[in-house]
Scaffold this motif. Structure first.
Motif, PDB file in Angstrom:
ATOM      1  N   GLY A  27       0.826  -1.201   0.000  1.00  0.00           N
ATOM      2  CA  GLY A  27       0.000   0.000   0.000  1.00  0.00           C
ATOM      3  C   GLY A  27       0.860   1.250   0.000  1.00  0.00           C
ATOM      4  N   GLN A  28       0.565   2.172   0.917  1.00  0.00           N
ATOM      5  CA  GLN A  28       1.323   3.415   1.008  1.00  0.00           C
ATOM      6  C   GLN A  28       2.611   3.266   1.807  1.00  0.00           C
ATOM      7  OE1 GLN A  28      -1.190   6.994   1.723  1.00  0.00           O
ATOM      8  NE2 GLN A  28      -2.904   5.542   1.795  1.00  0.00           N
ATOM      9  N   SER A  49       0.267   1.830  -9.004  1.00  0.00           N
ATOM     10  CA  SER A  49       1.261   2.890  -9.216  1.00  0.00           C
ATOM     11  C   SER A  49       1.000   4.098  -8.321  1.00  0.00           C
ATOM     12  CB  SER A  49       1.275   3.321 -10.681  1.00  0.00           C
ATOM     13  OG  SER A  49      -0.009   3.780 -11.092  1.00  0.00           O
ATOM     14  N   ARG A  50      -0.262   4.354  -7.984  1.00  0.00           N
ATOM     15  CA  ARG A  50      -0.576   5.475  -7.098  1.00  0.00           C
ATOM     16  C   ARG A  50      -0.058   5.211  -5.693  1.00  0.00           C
ATOM     17  NH1 ARG A  50      -6.858   5.366  -8.093  1.00  0.00           N
ATOM     18  NH2 ARG A  50      -6.280   3.170  -7.818  1.00  0.00           N
ATOM     19  N   ALA A  53       3.676   5.637  -5.681  1.00  0.00           N
ATOM     20  CA  ALA A  53       4.025   7.064  -5.655  1.00  0.00           C
ATOM     21  C   ALA A  53       3.856   7.632  -4.253  1.00  0.00           C
ATOM     22  CB  ALA A  53       3.150   7.822  -6.653  1.00  0.00           C
ATOM     23  N   ALA A  54       2.782   7.247  -3.566  1.00  0.00           N
ATOM     24  CA  ALA A  54       2.562   7.733  -2.201  1.00  0.00           C
ATOM     25  C   ALA A  54       3.650   7.227  -1.265  1.00  0.00           C
ATOM     26  CB  ALA A  54       1.187   7.294  -1.703  1.00  0.00           C
ATOM     27  N   ALA A  55       4.057   5.970  -1.446  1.00  0.00           N
ATOM     28  CA  ALA A  55       5.122   5.416  -0.613  1.00  0.00           C
ATOM     29  C   ALA A  55       6.446   6.132  -0.867  1.00  0.00           C
ATOM     30  CB  ALA A  55       5.262   3.921  -0.880  1.00  0.00           C
ATOM     31  N   ARG A  56       6.723   6.421  -2.130  1.00  0.00           N
ATOM     32  CA  ARG A  56       7.958   7.135  -2.461  1.00  0.00           C
ATOM     33  C   ARG A  56       7.953   8.536  -1.849  1.00  0.00           C
ATOM     34  NH1 ARG A  56       7.798   4.793  -8.056  1.00  0.00           N
ATOM     35  NH2 ARG A  56       9.377   3.156  -8.078  1.00  0.00           N
TER      36      ARG A  56
END
Length: 233
Positions: A27-28, A49-50, A53-56
């Motif tokens: 997940g995130q 992919s969302r 991106a949130a995890a990054r």
């Protein structure tokens, strides 16, 4: 949930050991970051992919030492053999994923292969033995009656997903060489609370009650979720 995982890690590994952790369906990255902050080397796998991106983005806000301990991989968790060698991890997490997998046995077998001997497999699943509890406590008697004879349900995102029974997962874990070591109930008392509800003033008391119920029969058996911990032989 985090306390239960920490309890199992503390019971399995020496204090201070830096573990190799694989978080499938991260997940995130909440758990991945928490474990990296604790000093462990964490690889997170996520298909969305969302979420990646949130995890990054969350990782960018961490100190360099923590960022260096986290690797992010985009994938669905069923191709771990492509990315990693067998026995590469001390802990494998698969939380909130199995409900989206039609036939989870192959996924679980692949995850078990990733574990080193003595490694810990941590699963968080929807409790198929208690699907009638949520609609029943909400007063939806028709849905409650319909939930007794199925493992299918519609989650809070409106998606049609599936649940797992403790007995069936116990057999599966034994069959893949990571037999069940401990299990807990999660969201025994709080499953009907709204996702955006403000935490109560006595939240610590609530958490203590949930933790106690999650370890105690018969309460843990009617929890919305089950946390299962298998250990690789």
């Amino acid at each position: 949930m985090a306390r239960q995982l920490d309890e199992q890690i503390a019971a399995r590994f020496p204090v201070g050991q830096r573990l190799r952790v694989l978080d499938v369906g991260m997940g995130q990255g909440t758990q991945a970051l928490r474990l990296a902050r604790a000093g462990h080397q964490v690889t997170g796998v996520e298909q969305d992919s969302r979420m990646i991106a949130a995890a990054r983005e969350a990782l960018c806000g961490e100190p360099e030492g923590i960022r260096e301990r986290v690797r992010l991989v985009q994938g669905d968790g069923q191709d771990t053999g492509v990315h990693f060698l067998p026995g590469s991890f001390d802990v494998v997490l698969c939380h909130g994923v199995l409900m989206y997998v039609e036939e989870p046995d192959a996924l679980l077998a692949g995850l078990a292969r990733m574990l080193a001997p003595g490694g810990l497999l941590s699963l968080l699943v929807r409790n198929g033995d208690a699907l009638a509890m949520r609609p029943g406590l909400s007063g939806d008697w028709t849905a409650a009656l319909g939930a007794f004879d199925t493992l299918s349900y519609t989650n809070r995102l409106g998606l049609d997903v599936r649940a797992d029974r403790l007995e069936a997962l116990t057999a599966t874990l034994a069959g893949i060489g990571a037999p069940l070591h401990a299990w807990y109930g999660v969201r025994v008392f709080t499953d009907t609370a709204a996702d955006d509800a403000e935490p109560p003033a006595d939240v610590e008391t609530l958490l203590a009650a949930e933790e106690r119920a999650g370890k105690t029969d018969p309460y843990r058996g009617v929890a919305a979720l089950l946390h299962l911990c298998g250990v690789r032989g």
